[in-house]
Design a protein around this motif. Structure first.
Motif, PDB file in Angstrom:
ATOM      1  N   GLU A   1       0.825  -1.211   0.000  1.00 44.51           N
ATOM      2  CA  GLU A   1       0.000   0.000   0.000  1.00 44.51           C
ATOM      3  C   GLU A   1       0.861   1.264   0.000  1.00 44.51           C
ATOM      4  O   GLU A   1       0.712   2.151   0.838  1.00 44.51           O
ATOM      5  N   VAL A   2       1.743   1.344  -0.975  1.00 49.09           N
ATOM      6  CA  VAL A   2       2.679   2.462  -1.075  1.00 49.09           C
ATOM      7  C   VAL A   2       1.949   3.796  -1.234  1.00 49.09           C
ATOM      8  O   VAL A   2       2.489   4.850  -0.876  1.00 49.09           O
ATOM      9  N   ASP A   3       0.717   3.755  -1.713  1.00 46.44           N
ATOM     10  CA  ASP A   3      -0.050   4.987  -1.868  1.00 46.44           C
ATOM     11  C   ASP A   3      -0.354   5.655  -0.525  1.00 46.44           C
ATOM     12  O   ASP A   3      -0.683   6.832  -0.477  1.00 46.44           O
ATOM     13  N   LYS A   4      -0.219   4.913   0.568  1.00 45.05           N
ATOM     14  CA  LYS A   4      -0.474   5.471   1.898  1.00 45.05           C
ATOM     15  C   LYS A   4       0.803   5.967   2.576  1.00 45.05           C
ATOM     16  O   LYS A   4       0.755   6.453   3.702  1.00 45.05           O
ATOM     17  N   ALA A   5       1.923   5.839   1.894  1.00 49.29           N
ATOM     18  CA  ALA A   5       3.209   6.235   2.477  1.00 49.29           C
ATOM     19  C   ALA A   5       3.327   7.754   2.575  1.00 49.29           C
ATOM     20  O   ALA A   5       2.769   8.498   1.764  1.00 49.29           O
ATOM     21  N   HIS A   6       4.075   8.191   3.559  1.00 49.48           N
ATOM     22  CA  HIS A   6       4.367   9.614   3.737  1.00 49.48           C
ATOM     23  C   HIS A   6       5.195  10.097   2.540  1.00 49.48           C
ATOM     24  O   HIS A   6       6.020   9.349   2.007  1.00 49.48           O
ATOM     25  N   PRO A   7       5.017  11.341   2.115  1.00 47.16           N
ATOM     26  CA  PRO A   7       5.794  11.863   0.980  1.00 47.16           C
ATOM     27  C   PRO A   7       7.308  11.730   1.152  1.00 47.16           C
ATOM     28  O   PRO A   7       8.030  11.546   0.166  1.00 47.16           O
ATOM     29  N   ASP A   8       7.802  11.793   2.392  1.00 42.66           N
ATOM     30  CA  ASP A   8       9.244  11.628   2.618  1.00 42.66           C
ATOM     31  C   ASP A   8       9.706  10.221   2.242  1.00 42.66           C
ATOM     32  O   ASP A   8      10.825  10.028   1.767  1.00 42.66           O
TER      33      ASP A   8
ATOM     34  N   LEU B   1      -4.927   2.082  -5.599  1.00 45.77           N
ATOM     35  CA  LEU B   1      -5.331   3.195  -6.453  1.00 45.77           C
ATOM     36  C   LEU B   1      -5.890   2.633  -7.760  1.00 45.77           C
ATOM     37  O   LEU B   1      -5.346   1.679  -8.315  1.00 45.77           O
ATOM     38  N   ALA B   2      -6.965   3.198  -8.223  1.00 46.00           N
ATOM     39  CA  ALA B   2      -7.627   2.821  -9.483  1.00 46.00           C
ATOM     40  C   ALA B   2      -8.231   1.419  -9.443  1.00 46.00           C
ATOM     41  O   ALA B   2      -8.631   0.897 -10.479  1.00 46.00           O
ATOM     42  N   SER B   3      -8.324   0.814  -8.264  1.00 46.21           N
ATOM     43  CA  SER B   3      -8.866  -0.552  -8.204  1.00 46.21           C
ATOM     44  C   SER B   3     -10.328  -0.606  -8.641  1.00 46.21           C
ATOM     45  O   SER B   3     -10.740  -1.570  -9.296  1.00 46.21           O
ATOM     46  N   ASP B   4     -11.106   0.410  -8.309  1.00 49.81           N
ATOM     47  CA  ASP B   4     -12.512   0.422  -8.742  1.00 49.81           C
ATOM     48  C   ASP B   4     -12.611   0.526 -10.261  1.00 49.81           C
ATOM     49  O   ASP B   4     -13.407  -0.179 -10.891  1.00 49.81           O
ATOM     50  N   GLU B   5     -11.795   1.388 -10.836  1.00 50.09           N
ATOM     51  CA  GLU B   5     -11.806   1.554 -12.296  1.00 50.09           C
ATOM     52  C   GLU B   5     -11.340   0.274 -12.995  1.00 50.09           C
ATOM     53  O   GLU B   5     -11.915  -0.132 -14.012  1.00 50.09           O
ATOM     54  N   ILE B   6     -10.328  -0.358 -12.443  1.00 49.16           N
ATOM     55  CA  ILE B   6      -9.815  -1.607 -13.022  1.00 49.16           C
ATOM     56  C   ILE B   6     -10.868  -2.706 -12.913  1.00 49.16           C
ATOM     57  O   ILE B   6     -11.096  -3.455 -13.869  1.00 49.16           O
ATOM     58  N   ALA B   7     -11.539  -2.794 -11.772  1.00 46.65           N
ATOM     59  CA  ALA B   7     -12.574  -3.815 -11.583  1.00 46.65           C
ATOM     60  C   ALA B   7     -13.725  -3.608 -12.567  1.00 46.65           C
ATOM     61  O   ALA B   7     -14.209  -4.569 -13.176  1.00 46.65           O
ATOM     62  N   GLU B   8     -14.153  -2.375 -12.733  1.00 45.06           N
ATOM     63  CA  GLU B   8     -15.245  -2.085 -13.670  1.00 45.06           C
ATOM     64  C   GLU B   8     -14.824  -2.403 -15.102  1.00 45.06           C
ATOM     65  O   GLU B   8     -15.595  -2.966 -15.877  1.00 45.06           O
TER      66      GLU B   8
ATOM     67  N   VAL C   1      -5.721   4.727 -15.808  1.00 42.56           N
ATOM     68  CA  VAL C   1      -4.931   4.391 -14.616  1.00 42.56           C
ATOM     69  C   VAL C   1      -3.813   5.402 -14.375  1.00 42.56           C
ATOM     70  O   VAL C   1      -3.655   5.911 -13.260  1.00 42.56           O
ATOM     71  N   ARG C   2      -3.048   5.695 -15.397  1.00 39.44           N
ATOM     72  CA  ARG C   2      -1.891   6.589 -15.229  1.00 39.44           C
ATOM     73  C   ARG C   2      -2.279   7.955 -14.651  1.00 39.44           C
ATOM     74  O   ARG C   2      -1.608   8.445 -13.734  1.00 39.44           O
ATOM     75  N   PRO C   3      -3.345   8.606 -15.138  1.00 43.85           N
ATOM     76  CA  PRO C   3      -3.726   9.894 -14.532  1.00 43.85           C
ATOM     77  C   PRO C   3      -4.095   9.786 -13.050  1.00 43.85           C
ATOM     78  O   PRO C   3      -3.820  10.705 -12.279  1.00 43.85           O
ATOM     79  N   ILE C   4      -4.688   8.677 -12.654  1.00 39.61           N
ATOM     80  CA  ILE C   4      -5.027   8.487 -11.233  1.00 39.61           C
ATOM     81  C   ILE C   4      -3.744   8.381 -10.411  1.00 39.61           C
ATOM     82  O   ILE C   4      -3.618   9.001  -9.351  1.00 39.61           O
ATOM     83  N   LEU C   5      -2.789   7.606 -10.906  1.00 39.56           N
ATOM     84  CA  LEU C   5      -1.507   7.472 -10.204  1.00 39.56           C
ATOM     85  C   LEU C   5      -0.771   8.810 -10.166  1.00 39.56           C
ATOM     86  O   LEU C   5      -0.230   9.207  -9.131  1.00 39.56           O
ATOM     87  N   LYS C   6      -0.772   9.502 -11.296  1.00 33.31           N
ATOM     88  CA  LYS C   6      -0.072  10.787 -11.384  1.00 33.31           C
ATOM     89  C   LYS C   6      -0.688  11.811 -10.428  1.00 33.31           C
ATOM     90  O   LYS C   6       0.028  12.536  -9.739  1.00 33.31           O
ATOM     91  N   LYS C   7      -2.006  11.837 -10.369  1.00 35.17           N
ATOM     92  CA  LYS C   7      -2.682  12.782  -9.472  1.00 35.17           C
ATOM     93  C   LYS C   7      -2.342  12.475  -8.014  1.00 35.17           C
ATOM     94  O   LYS C   7      -2.086  13.378  -7.224  1.00 35.17           O
ATOM     95  N   HIS C   8      -2.322  11.195  -7.669  1.00 37.47           N
ATOM     96  CA  HIS C   8      -2.056  10.831  -6.279  1.00 37.47           C
ATOM     97  C   HIS C   8      -0.601  11.092  -5.886  1.00 37.47           C
ATOM     98  O   HIS C   8      -0.328  11.713  -4.863  1.00 37.47           O
ATOM     99  N   PHE C   9       0.328  10.579  -6.682  1.00 40.12           N
ATOM    100  CA  PHE C   9       1.741  10.697  -6.323  1.00 40.12           C
ATOM    101  C   PHE C   9       2.309  12.066  -6.671  1.00 40.12           C
ATOM    102  O   PHE C   9       3.270  12.506  -6.048  1.00 40.12           O
TER     103      PHE C   9
ATOM    104  N   ARG D   1       4.149  13.067  -8.910  1.00 44.96           N
ATOM    105  CA  ARG D   1       5.547  13.094  -9.351  1.00 44.96           C
ATOM    106  C   ARG D   1       5.713  12.207 -10.578  1.00 44.96           C
ATOM    107  O   ARG D   1       5.648  10.988 -10.479  1.00 44.96           O
ATOM    108  N   ASP D   2       5.967  12.827 -11.692  1.00 45.24           N
ATOM    109  CA  ASP D   2       6.229  12.041 -12.898  1.00 45.24           C
ATOM    110  C   ASP D   2       7.500  11.219 -12.749  1.00 45.24           C
ATOM    111  O   ASP D   2       7.582  10.096 -13.232  1.00 45.24           O
ATOM    112  N   GLU D   3       8.491  11.796 -12.064  1.00 37.45           N
ATOM    113  CA  GLU D   3       9.769  11.086 -11.938  1.00 37.45           C
ATOM    114  C   GLU D   3       9.627   9.813 -11.105  1.00 37.45           C
ATOM    115  O   GLU D   3      10.313   8.824 -11.345  1.00 37.45           O
ATOM    116  N   PHE D   4       8.719   9.814 -10.134  1.00 37.15           N
ATOM    117  CA  PHE D   4       8.492   8.605  -9.339  1.00 37.15           C
ATOM    118  C   PHE D   4       7.871   7.517 -10.217  1.00 37.15           C
ATOM    119  O   PHE D   4       8.347   6.387 -10.257  1.00 37.15           O
TER     120      PHE D   4
END
Length: 173
Positions: free
Chosen positions: A19-26, A61-68, A108-116, A118-121
């Motif tokens: 669940e890396v999406d819950k990690a602190h930005p540091d 992240l995006a699990s609902d969209e992927i499931a649908e 999927v990519r826009p959801i990840l990009k919005k959450h994180f 950081r394009d570099e990540f």
């Protein structure tokens, strides 16, 4: 401390960040350094090489969209299979469900990009593996298999247990 200590002992480890999406930005900043340079610096300033380690990150992240999307793909596959059974198709149809590049890039990519943020990540991630929800038939097979396993285990254990009232007498009335 724990991660660097263990990577020092086992530099070719497989490391799971659940669940890396819950990690602190540091933490994400440290991961970016890790993925970019292939090394980590511990709290004492020692550098640990991690180029041979494999890092796996999970996220919902995006699990609902992927499931649908998976449900839609399964409906389409069923329609094609039904048409094939009706004789409208002669060629062999695959039952494999594959998520398209278009869906990955546009949904999927826009959801990840919005959450994180950081394009570099995201750019340091080599591969994204999508886990689709089980279909009803897959769930039925899985449950049947598990029930069979538990029934066999229960049957074996029942033969090894003393009858009620035997043994120490703690449960006998």
């Amino acid at each position: 401390g724990q991660l660097t200590k263990r990577l020092r002992k086992c530099p070719d480890a497989v490391v799971l960040f659940d669940e890396v999406d819950k990690a602190h930005p540091d933490v994400l900043t440290v991961l970016l350094q890790l993925f970019d340079e292939g090394r980590l610096t511990d709290g004492k300033g020692k550098t640990i090489e991690c180029k041979d380690a494999i890092f796996v990150m999970t996220s919902n992240l995006a699990s609902d969209e992927i499931a649908e999307h998976a449900l839609q793909l399964r409906r389409e596959a069923k329609e094609l299979m039904d048409q094939r059974l009706e004789g409208k198709f002669d060629e062999e149809l695959s039952t494999t469900i594959t998520i398209s590049r278009h869906f990955k890039d546009k949904v999927v990519r826009p959801i990840l990009k919005k959450h994180f943020g950081r394009d570099e990540f995201l750019g340091r991630i080599n591969e994204i593996v999508y886990f689709l929800p089980f279909s009803n038939s897959e769930l039925n097979k899985l449950v049947s298999k598990e029930l069979g396993t538990w029934a066999k285990k229960s049957s074996r254990e029942a033969h090894d247990l003393p009858a009620v009232g035997e043994g120490s007498g703690e449960c006998a009335g």
